[in-house]
Design a protein around this motif. Structure first.
Motif, PDB file in Angstrom:
ATOM      1  N   LEU A 260     -32.528  31.256   5.601  1.00 38.81           N
ATOM      2  CA  LEU A 260     -31.471  31.943   6.342  1.00 38.81           C
ATOM      3  C   LEU A 260     -30.479  30.946   6.933  1.00 38.81           C
ATOM      4  O   LEU A 260     -29.263  31.180   6.915  1.00 38.81           O
ATOM      5  CB  LEU A 260     -32.086  32.801   7.456  1.00 38.81           C
ATOM      6  N   LYS A 261     -30.998  29.850   7.455  1.00 41.26           N
ATOM      7  CA  LYS A 261     -30.119  28.831   8.027  1.00 41.26           C
ATOM      8  C   LYS A 261     -29.210  28.236   6.947  1.00 41.26           C
ATOM      9  O   LYS A 261     -28.015  27.994   7.181  1.00 41.26           O
ATOM     10  CB  LYS A 261     -30.928  27.728   8.696  1.00 41.26           C
ATOM     11  N   LYS A 262     -29.773  28.020   5.770  1.00 39.10           N
ATOM     12  CA  LYS A 262     -28.978  27.483   4.667  1.00 39.10           C
ATOM     13  C   LYS A 262     -27.840  28.432   4.311  1.00 39.10           C
ATOM     14  O   LYS A 262     -26.702  27.998   4.062  1.00 39.10           O
ATOM     15  CB  LYS A 262     -29.875  27.251   3.453  1.00 39.10           C
ATOM     16  N   TYR A 263     -28.153  29.723   4.268  1.00 42.57           N
ATOM     17  CA  TYR A 263     -27.117  30.720   3.985  1.00 42.57           C
ATOM     18  C   TYR A 263     -26.036  30.709   5.063  1.00 42.57           C
ATOM     19  O   TYR A 263     -24.833  30.683   4.763  1.00 42.57           O
ATOM     20  CB  TYR A 263     -27.743  32.110   3.880  1.00 42.57           C
ATOM     21  N   MET A 264     -26.449  30.728   6.351  1.00 42.84           N
ATOM     22  CA  MET A 264     -25.483  30.753   7.438  1.00 42.84           C
ATOM     23  C   MET A 264     -24.624  29.496   7.439  1.00 42.84           C
ATOM     24  O   MET A 264     -23.412  29.561   7.656  1.00 42.84           O
ATOM     25  CB  MET A 264     -26.213  30.903   8.771  1.00 42.84           C
TER      26      MET A 264
ATOM     27  N   PRO B 120     -22.341  35.807  -4.370  1.00 41.64           N
ATOM     28  CA  PRO B 120     -23.375  34.960  -4.990  1.00 41.64           C
ATOM     29  C   PRO B 120     -24.333  34.353  -3.970  1.00 41.64           C
ATOM     30  O   PRO B 120     -25.523  34.193  -4.263  1.00 41.64           O
ATOM     31  CB  PRO B 120     -22.567  33.871  -5.703  1.00 41.64           C
ATOM     32  N   LYS B 121     -23.831  34.030  -2.785  1.00 36.37           N
ATOM     33  CA  LYS B 121     -24.700  33.449  -1.760  1.00 36.37           C
ATOM     34  C   LYS B 121     -25.737  34.467  -1.283  1.00 36.37           C
ATOM     35  O   LYS B 121     -26.904  34.130  -1.074  1.00 36.37           O
ATOM     36  CB  LYS B 121     -23.861  32.938  -0.580  1.00 36.37           C
ATOM     37  N   LEU B 122     -25.307  35.714  -1.113  1.00 30.12           N
ATOM     38  CA  LEU B 122     -26.249  36.762  -0.737  1.00 30.12           C
ATOM     39  C   LEU B 122     -27.259  37.016  -1.852  1.00 30.12           C
ATOM     40  O   LEU B 122     -28.441  37.226  -1.597  1.00 30.12           O
ATOM     41  CB  LEU B 122     -25.498  38.059  -0.421  1.00 30.12           C
ATOM     42  N   ARG B 123     -26.773  36.970  -3.090  1.00 34.33           N
ATOM     43  CA  ARG B 123     -27.678  37.175  -4.224  1.00 34.33           C
ATOM     44  C   ARG B 123     -28.718  36.054  -4.286  1.00 34.33           C
ATOM     45  O   ARG B 123     -29.907  36.309  -4.512  1.00 34.33           O
ATOM     46  CB  ARG B 123     -26.883  37.235  -5.524  1.00 34.33           C
ATOM     47  N   ASP B 124     -28.275  34.821  -4.069  1.00 35.15           N
ATOM     48  CA  ASP B 124     -29.204  33.694  -4.084  1.00 35.15           C
ATOM     49  C   ASP B 124     -30.239  33.820  -2.968  1.00 35.15           C
ATOM     50  O   ASP B 124     -31.432  33.574  -3.177  1.00 35.15           O
ATOM     51  CB  ASP B 124     -28.440  32.378  -3.928  1.00 35.15           C
TER      52      ASP B 124
END
Length: 215
Positions: A105-109, A181-185
């Motif tokens: 989650l941190k990576k996504y944010m 794409p980020k949400l998909r990943d």
């Protein structure tokens, strides 16, 4: 949660995040330090300076809009994962899994928030700034930057949702292809982690198409 789950629900949640924007009005007058945002190029010099002042005062709220848009589609993921961890993951594996998921989650944010925040700041002059230029006179803007309890402040609060909607519509359009794409990943990574430690929700699910049935 399946790694192949459709992103349409998440994107619809992203679009619906505009409903959160009514709550950030109070944050627009925050005194937190912020870099100036360029005012609308169509304004006169005097009016341009006033619009720039208003946009600078609004930057904390503009950044709050960006954060809401980034966090909103993740919230249902977190809720669903928490439920799965509590009901399907063995207790001895929960702590390690939670740490891994927090890292995901941190990576996504860290990747998504700066992108959306920068787009929000860049879009502010052509959305909020343009609306201010069209709807407020120089004298009204002069009163507005002082944030006094006055008729002009009430007028601003009345038109604030229109400003926010204009910014949100542009922000969603500008960032959709980058964020999807980020949400998909993230969804895929979470699904794989859960599949590695949690038993299937329905062990008796039908075999994939093309797999011969057992006699």
């Amino acid at each position: 949660m399946s790694p192949n789950r459709s992103m349409s629900t998440l994107l619809s949640r992203l679009m619906l995040a505009a409903g959160l924007l009514a709550s950030v009005g109070a944050a627009l007058a925050a005194d937190a330090p912020a870099a100036p945002i360029a005012a609308s190029a169509v304004a006169s010099p005097a009016k341009k300076a006033l619009i720039q002042k208003v946009l600078t005062l609004q930057q904390p709220g503009i950044e709050a809009i960006a954060r809401a848009l980034v966090e909103q589609p993740v919230a249902p993921m977190v809720q669903q994962v928490s439920m799965i961890i509590q009901t399907r993951v063995p207790p001895e594996k929960r702590e390690a899994l939670q740490k891994d998921l927090q890292g995901d989650l941190k990576k996504y944010m860290d990747a998504a928030l700066p992108l959306v925040r920068d787009k929000a700041v860049a879009a502010a002059p052509s959305t909020i700034g343009s609306q201010l230029d069209q709807k407020f006179s120089e004298e009204e803007l002069r009163q507005l930057v002082t944030w006094l309890e006055s008729p002009v402040a009430r007028k601003y609060q009345f038109t604030l949702p229109e400003f926010q909607k204009a910014l949100t519509d542009k922000l969603v359009a500008d960032t959709r292809t980058a964020i999807e794409p980020k949400l998909r990943d993230l969804d895929s990574v979470i699904g794989k982690r859960l599949a590695a430690v949690a038993p299937p929700a329905n062990p008796a699910a039908p075999a994939p198409a093309g797999t011969p049935a057992k006699p």
